[in-house]
Enzyme design. Sequence first.
Site, PDB file in Angstrom:
ATOM      1  N   ARG A 219     -15.912 -21.827   6.706  1.00  0.00           N
ATOM      2  CA  ARG A 219     -17.227 -21.370   6.257  1.00  0.00           C
ATOM      3  C   ARG A 219     -17.769 -22.040   4.995  1.00  0.00           C
ATOM      4  O   ARG A 219     -18.716 -21.557   4.401  1.00  0.00           O
ATOM      5  CB  ARG A 219     -17.267 -19.844   6.077  1.00  0.00           C
ATOM      6  CG  ARG A 219     -16.890 -19.086   7.330  1.00  0.00           C
ATOM      7  CD  ARG A 219     -17.261 -17.652   7.330  1.00  0.00           C
ATOM      8  NE  ARG A 219     -16.793 -16.911   6.186  1.00  0.00           N
ATOM      9  CZ  ARG A 219     -17.053 -15.613   5.999  1.00  0.00           C
ATOM     10  NH1 ARG A 219     -17.760 -14.948   6.878  1.00  0.00           N
ATOM     11  NH2 ARG A 219     -16.604 -14.989   4.939  1.00  0.00           N
ATOM     12  N   ASP A 220     -17.206 -23.196   4.606  1.00  0.00           N
ATOM     13  CA  ASP A 220     -17.799 -23.962   3.507  1.00  0.00           C
ATOM     14  C   ASP A 220     -17.361 -25.421   3.536  1.00  0.00           C
ATOM     15  O   ASP A 220     -16.947 -25.985   2.519  1.00  0.00           O
ATOM     16  CB  ASP A 220     -17.468 -23.332   2.153  1.00  0.00           C
ATOM     17  CG  ASP A 220     -18.400 -23.814   1.038  1.00  0.00           C
ATOM     18  OD1 ASP A 220     -19.527 -24.287   1.353  1.00  0.00           O
ATOM     19  OD2 ASP A 220     -18.012 -23.735  -0.137  1.00  0.00           O
ATOM     20  N   ILE A 221     -17.468 -26.035   4.699  1.00  0.00           N
ATOM     21  CA  ILE A 221     -17.133 -27.458   4.818  1.00  0.00           C
ATOM     22  C   ILE A 221     -18.243 -28.272   4.156  1.00  0.00           C
ATOM     23  O   ILE A 221     -19.414 -28.123   4.467  1.00  0.00           O
ATOM     24  CB  ILE A 221     -16.981 -27.865   6.298  1.00  0.00           C
ATOM     25  CG1 ILE A 221     -15.805 -27.137   6.948  1.00  0.00           C
ATOM     26  CG2 ILE A 221     -16.829 -29.379   6.441  1.00  0.00           C
ATOM     27  CD1 ILE A 221     -14.437 -27.491   6.391  1.00  0.00           C
TER      28      ILE A 221
ATOM     29  N   ASN B 135     -15.263 -30.331  -0.720  1.00  0.00           N
ATOM     30  CA  ASN B 135     -14.113 -29.545  -0.279  1.00  0.00           C
ATOM     31  C   ASN B 135     -13.180 -30.346   0.626  1.00  0.00           C
ATOM     32  O   ASN B 135     -12.307 -29.788   1.275  1.00  0.00           O
ATOM     33  CB  ASN B 135     -14.574 -28.270   0.447  1.00  0.00           C
ATOM     34  CG  ASN B 135     -15.125 -27.243  -0.506  1.00  0.00           C
ATOM     35  OD1 ASN B 135     -14.887 -27.306  -1.706  1.00  0.00           O
ATOM     36  ND2 ASN B 135     -15.878 -26.299   0.023  1.00  0.00           N
TER      37      ASN B 135
END
Length: 120
Positions: free
Chosen positions: A29-31, A35
Amino acid sequence: VVFYFQVKCYLLQILKGLEYCHTHGVLHRDIKGSNLLLDSNGNLKIADFGLATFFQPNKKQHFTTRVVTLWYRPPELLLGATEYGIGIDLWSVGCVFGELFTRKPILAGKTEVGIVTIII
């Protein structure tokens, strides 16, 4: 030619890493680029699981829409969907892939409405 080979290798590593996460019931949920960590040998690691959650692919689950950094957020989240699955991570991978080729964010808007306008 070398550049395209590197991008292909990075993409393959991201997708294999996400396949592992997804088959073990985890949505990242945060590619986004910041990251994804690279070592000096070109090995890629997916990092920062602060927004990750567990999911069951065959069960309806409601989640928050306030996930995924704006430039990498898929249309369904921008439009308020609370039921979603691995597609949100895959959309983000597509944004990262485009960014690797263009060397700039492909959906660089300042607001959710701005991003939707770019997509449309």
